[in-house]
Scaffold this motif. Sequence first.
Motif: not given
Length: 383
Positions: A20, A24-27
């Motif tokens: 993150k 990068y996205s948490q999803e």
Amino acid sequence: MSTKLGTGAFFTGNYRNLFKLYGYSQEEIERRVEDTWDNLFGGNEDTRIYYEAGSDMGYLLDTGNIDVRTEGMSYGMMMAVQMNRKDIFDRIWKWTMTYMYMSEGENAGYFAWSCNTDGTKRSYGPAPDGEEYFALALFFASHRWGDGSVPFNYGAQARNLLHSCVHKGENNDGYPMWEPANKLIKFIPNCDYSDPSYHLPHFYELFALWANPEDRKFWKEAATASRDYLKLSCHPVTGLAPEYAYYDGTPNNERGYGHFYSDSYRVAANIGLDTEWFGVDPWQYDEANRIQTFFSGIDPSDYRRYTIAGEPFEEKSLHPVGLLATNAMASLASFEGPHAKACVDLFWNTPLRTGDRRYYDNCLYLFAMLALSGSFKIYMPAV
């Protein structure tokens, strides 16, 4: 900038999510962790290393050697407790206790390091890297899920195992897994040298809290001794460690194990997780930078065996995906270092390994995925 001392997750309860932090996205991070687990423990025959055995057991297969090893079984248990999969954990532990545990002879109290998939033993010797992972995974299981009946009385099992590791040999009944004189883990119990990648001071800090009271001082001293030993055994310029090393840190070149090769890769991962959990050794920041700097100009397809001074051999790395995974995990010790993000990005963009040699690479891959997402956690006893 090095990590401030005493800022590890053990003290703060905060686990850094480097994925993150690097954008990068948490999803997508959560999806990637779950997908990695599913590919190792589910039905993808190209990547899986876990197989069920009967109605209530299971094992991790070394797909390159077609055997079941305490290394893999203990890794699988740690993975399962981190992923909150008690069902898988209990299957692996029951297989381990049913087939690998030794109740007689000089290795009574330890586990046979290699078995066939039908449970028959291929060796009656133990490997300490399995025992230390078994012990901490059992403590975490006890704290996360509570203890059950034998053999699922996790906490007692962990304490009994650590007692054997320290006290074997006091009654001429075998050999301890740690050398009493210097508190260093041995490569195997009946030898007088070590393996730098076995050194897990962050585990020993926790053993010092949860082992039998009479052994807690030993484990605290072992944590200090291991951190000091890594400074001796890792090269001061390249950061590379040999697979085997004598107690003074010099490479043990008997049978060619004094070089940087498969076992050695784990050192980078271990210093990363030690920093993430405890953050007490500023040397680890520089060590992570040295390792990552050495590999920064080398394409993974050209990873090789190296002397610890960095001289390459013709022999290619047997586990290049595992190597780049552990190099990424080192970023936990130096998240602002010059190559930290590049190592993590390389790992993120590299898929799981397929084929016969996938076992070791994919174990290290899942550990790196857990650690870099902030999901490789310490589970403390319930208050």
